[in-house]
Motif scaffolding. Structure first.
Motif, PDB file in Angstrom:
ATOM      1  N   LYS A 267       0.485  -1.365   0.078  1.00 29.84           N
ATOM      2  CA  LYS A 267       0.153   0.193  -0.271  1.00 29.84           C
ATOM      3  C   LYS A 267       0.859   1.283  -0.045  1.00 29.84           C
ATOM      4  O   LYS A 267       1.689   1.078   0.485  1.00 29.84           O
ATOM      5  CB  LYS A 267      -0.879   0.116   0.941  1.00 29.84           C
ATOM      6  CG  LYS A 267      -1.441  -1.014   1.316  1.00 29.84           C
ATOM      7  CD  LYS A 267      -3.040  -1.320  -0.163  1.00 29.84           C
ATOM      8  CE  LYS A 267      -4.040  -1.831   0.258  1.00 29.84           C
ATOM      9  NZ  LYS A 267      -3.770  -3.970   0.486  1.00 29.84           N
ATOM     10  N   HIS A 268       0.572   2.114  -0.684  1.00 32.47           N
ATOM     11  CA  HIS A 268       0.756   3.684  -0.272  1.00 32.47           C
ATOM     12  C   HIS A 268       0.217   4.641   1.183  1.00 32.47           C
ATOM     13  O   HIS A 268      -0.577   3.969   0.982  1.00 32.47           O
ATOM     14  CB  HIS A 268       0.958   5.146  -1.427  1.00 32.47           C
ATOM     15  CG  HIS A 268       0.723   3.920  -3.006  1.00 32.47           C
ATOM     16  ND1 HIS A 268       2.246   3.346  -3.196  1.00 32.47           N
ATOM     17  CD2 HIS A 268       0.442   3.913  -3.856  1.00 32.47           C
ATOM     18  CE1 HIS A 268       2.413   3.161  -4.093  1.00 32.47           C
ATOM     19  NE2 HIS A 268       0.961   3.616  -5.086  1.00 32.47           N
ATOM     20  N   ILE A 269       1.388   5.027   1.945  1.00 32.55           N
ATOM     21  CA  ILE A 269       0.846   5.366   3.196  1.00 32.55           C
ATOM     22  C   ILE A 269       1.337   6.690   3.088  1.00 32.55           C
ATOM     23  O   ILE A 269       1.378   7.577   3.183  1.00 32.55           O
ATOM     24  CB  ILE A 269       1.994   4.946   3.443  1.00 32.55           C
ATOM     25  CG1 ILE A 269       1.350   3.394   4.040  1.00 32.55           C
ATOM     26  CG2 ILE A 269       1.155   5.180   5.750  1.00 32.55           C
ATOM     27  CD1 ILE A 269       2.381   2.624   5.157  1.00 32.55           C
ATOM     28  N   LEU A 270      -0.462   7.219   3.245  1.00 31.51           N
ATOM     29  CA  LEU A 270      -0.019   8.604   3.289  1.00 31.51           C
ATOM     30  C   LEU A 270      -0.482   9.413   4.729  1.00 31.51           C
ATOM     31  O   LEU A 270      -1.576   9.285   5.090  1.00 31.51           O
ATOM     32  CB  LEU A 270      -1.178   9.335   2.400  1.00 31.51           C
ATOM     33  CG  LEU A 270      -1.879  10.975   2.618  1.00 31.51           C
ATOM     34  CD1 LEU A 270      -0.176  11.665   1.479  1.00 31.51           C
ATOM     35  CD2 LEU A 270      -2.402  11.773   1.526  1.00 31.51           C
ATOM     36  N   MET A 271       0.849  10.196   5.720  1.00 37.97           N
ATOM     37  CA  MET A 271       0.818  10.177   6.945  1.00 37.97           C
ATOM     38  C   MET A 271       0.026  11.861   7.249  1.00 37.97           C
ATOM     39  O   MET A 271       0.228  12.683   6.269  1.00 37.97           O
ATOM     40  CB  MET A 271       1.933  10.425   7.178  1.00 37.97           C
ATOM     41  CG  MET A 271       1.835  10.345   8.604  1.00 37.97           C
ATOM     42  SD  MET A 271       1.707   9.109   9.757  1.00 37.97           S
ATOM     43  CE  MET A 271       2.323   7.402   9.416  1.00 37.97           C
ATOM     44  N   ALA A 272      -1.234  12.127   7.482  1.00 39.87           N
ATOM     45  CA  ALA A 272      -1.784  12.956   7.626  1.00 39.87           C
ATOM     46  C   ALA A 272      -2.456  13.888   9.019  1.00 39.87           C
ATOM     47  O   ALA A 272      -3.245  13.494   8.770  1.00 39.87           O
ATOM     48  CB  ALA A 272      -2.836  13.351   6.095  1.00 39.87           C
ATOM     49  N   MET A 273      -1.828  13.410   9.797  1.00 46.21           N
ATOM     50  CA  MET A 273      -1.796  14.205  11.036  1.00 46.21           C
ATOM     51  C   MET A 273      -1.948  15.561  11.421  1.00 46.21           C
ATOM     52  O   MET A 273      -1.590  15.967   9.523  1.00 46.21           O
ATOM     53  CB  MET A 273      -0.457  13.478  11.556  1.00 46.21           C
ATOM     54  CG  MET A 273      -0.672  12.048  12.520  1.00 46.21           C
ATOM     55  SD  MET A 273      -2.313  11.300  12.843  1.00 46.21           S
ATOM     56  CE  MET A 273      -1.546   9.843  13.001  1.00 46.21           C
ATOM     57  N   ASP A 274      -2.375  16.286  11.869  1.00 45.80           N
ATOM     58  CA  ASP A 274      -2.812  18.052  12.204  1.00 45.80           C
ATOM     59  C   ASP A 274      -1.340  18.167  12.149  1.00 45.80           C
ATOM     60  O   ASP A 274      -0.361  17.506  12.328  1.00 45.80           O
ATOM     61  CB  ASP A 274      -3.814  17.956  13.463  1.00 45.80           C
ATOM     62  CG  ASP A 274      -4.883  17.552  13.353  1.00 45.80           C
ATOM     63  OD1 ASP A 274      -5.384  16.387  12.827  1.00 45.80           O
ATOM     64  OD2 ASP A 274      -5.808  17.627  14.562  1.00 45.80           O
ATOM     65  N   ASP A 275      -1.742  18.878  11.254  1.00 43.10           N
ATOM     66  CA  ASP A 275      -0.060  20.680  11.241  1.00 43.10           C
ATOM     67  C   ASP A 275      -0.103  20.906  12.648  1.00 43.10           C
ATOM     68  O   ASP A 275      -0.354  22.608  12.564  1.00 43.10           O
ATOM     69  CB  ASP A 275      -0.835  21.021   9.908  1.00 43.10           C
ATOM     70  CG  ASP A 275       0.686  21.806   9.537  1.00 43.10           C
ATOM     71  OD1 ASP A 275       2.169  21.396  10.068  1.00 43.10           O
ATOM     72  OD2 ASP A 275       0.037  23.219   8.926  1.00 43.10           O
ATOM     73  N   ASP A 276       0.281  20.378  13.737  1.00 41.25           N
ATOM     74  CA  ASP A 276       0.157  21.098  15.063  1.00 41.25           C
ATOM     75  C   ASP A 276       1.648  20.551  15.768  1.00 41.25           C
ATOM     76  O   ASP A 276       2.199  19.256  15.233  1.00 41.25           O
ATOM     77  CB  ASP A 276      -1.182  21.330  15.458  1.00 41.25           C
ATOM     78  CG  ASP A 276      -1.724  20.619  15.721  1.00 41.25           C
ATOM     79  OD1 ASP A 276      -0.848  19.433  15.817  1.00 41.25           O
ATOM     80  OD2 ASP A 276      -2.654  20.191  16.068  1.00 41.25           O
TER      81      ASP A 276
END
Length: 344
Positions: A267-276
């Motif tokens: 799988k491609h993994i996109l890390m998208a946690m909050d920008d803080d």
């Protein structure tokens, strides 16, 4: 004599069967149904008292009847599964957990919701209704809290601050047993904190992350909340997701990655946690775990535009730019993987 003994009693297996047989229509706080006595479509059942039905044709019928539900355990797979898996729960707790699961299942398809059906926080109806339950008002939410008080160890039904939280995000374990709920208010944006979490299965350590990875998913998004994960589903209905229930709750997800590395290998993994700060810290923990498992080549970091701190905020603020950024990051990862493949 009990007053209820004067009413005719109608027996159904469960509330879902009763509503289907009576041709019920959701009218918000109540259902309009066919009257079992005169068959006119003018009887009503209030959602906070589903054991009572009354015909509205006072001068022609006006019949009042009690609805009773006798669902045998042998006909209830959820109750049987709970009975076998969690024998430490009391009978009241098993019944409350079973009732909650039936309620949420029915509410997703059998009720109307002005909030979810008209685009909740940028999510289209189908996406929102699949994952969120709208209890609609404080009266129904109060009834819910009363019914599940044995699970919560406390009755919140008279707590107006809690009863404002009509939106329910149910979280299930790998056996599709309800583990916990996240609660929000659709009517009062000032209520703090915005989200409350309650454990619905007190018999064990409950799962504290959402996960859906369809077989045909090429991308898996890691996000800090279910709303953020569902925001990516708006752009790519086939993407998988792992959604935390808070930036600090990475332990179970890290353990799952270690024990199920194969679920992410292709799988491609996109890390998208909050920008803080909290989001960066959570992302670092998850990325470190993936690197130890040899998954670092699969990862790319989602890039936020100025002013947006999380995916759902980005979706609502600039849907076109959000989609463009997702596609850019997806293509970037695909190109990187292709180059690595050609060089190997």
């Amino acid at each position: 004599m009990d007053k209820q003994d004067l009413y005719k009693k109608l027996v159904y297996q469960n509330i879902e069967d009763a509503l289907a047989e009576l041709n019920a229509e959701d009218k918000g706080r109540y259902y309009i149904c066919n009257c079992p006595e005169c068959n006119a479509h003018e009887a009503f059942i209030y959602k906070n008292n589903t054991n009572f039905i009354q015909c509205n044709r006072e001068n022609h019928c006006g019949e009042r009847m009690l609805l009773q539900f006798h669902e045998k355990e042998s006909l209830n797979p959820e109750r049987e599964k709970i009975q076998k898996t969690f024998p430490s729960l009391s009978d009241d707790q098993k019944e409350a957990l079973t009732w909650s699961m039936r309620l949420f299942s029915f509410a997703k398809t059998g009720t109307k919701s002005e909030i979810l059906d008209n685009g909740y926080r940028g999510l289209l109806k189908e996406n929102a209704r699949e994952h969120i339950v709208d209890l609609q008002n404080e009266q129904v939410t109060s009834y819910f809290f009363n019914k599940v008080s044995s699970l919560l160890g406390k009755d919140y039904s008279n707590n107006s601050w809690m009863c404002k939280r009509n939106l329910v995000f149910p979280l299930y374990d790998e056996n599709n047993i309800l583990n916990r709920v996240l609660l929000r208010s659709s009517s009062d944006p000032t209520v703090e904190p915005k989200e409350i979490q309650l454990i619905m299965n007190p018999s064990k350590e409950t799962k504290d992350f959402f996960m859906e990875i369809p077989d045909k998913a090429k991308m898996v998004v890691f996000s800090e909340s279910l709303l953020d994960a569902l925001s990516f589903r708006e752009i790519d209905p086939n993407c998988g997701f792992v959604a935390l229930t808070g930036a600090s709750k990475t332990r179970q997800v890290q353990a799952y990655i270690k024990e199920n590395k194969g679920a992410f290998t292709d799988k491609h993994i996109l890390m998208a946690m909050d920008d803080d700060k909290a989001g960066w810290k959570a992302a670092q923990k998850l990325v470190d775990t993936m690197r130890k498992e040899g998954l670092e080549e699969n990862i790319t970091m989602f890039r936020y535009s100025d002013g947006f701190k999380d995916a759902n905020e980005f979706l609502q603020g600039n849907r076109t730019q959000f989609e463009k950024r997702y596609l850019q990051d997806t293509n970037q990862l695909q190109r990187a993987k292709q180059m690595q493949h050609e060089m190997s």
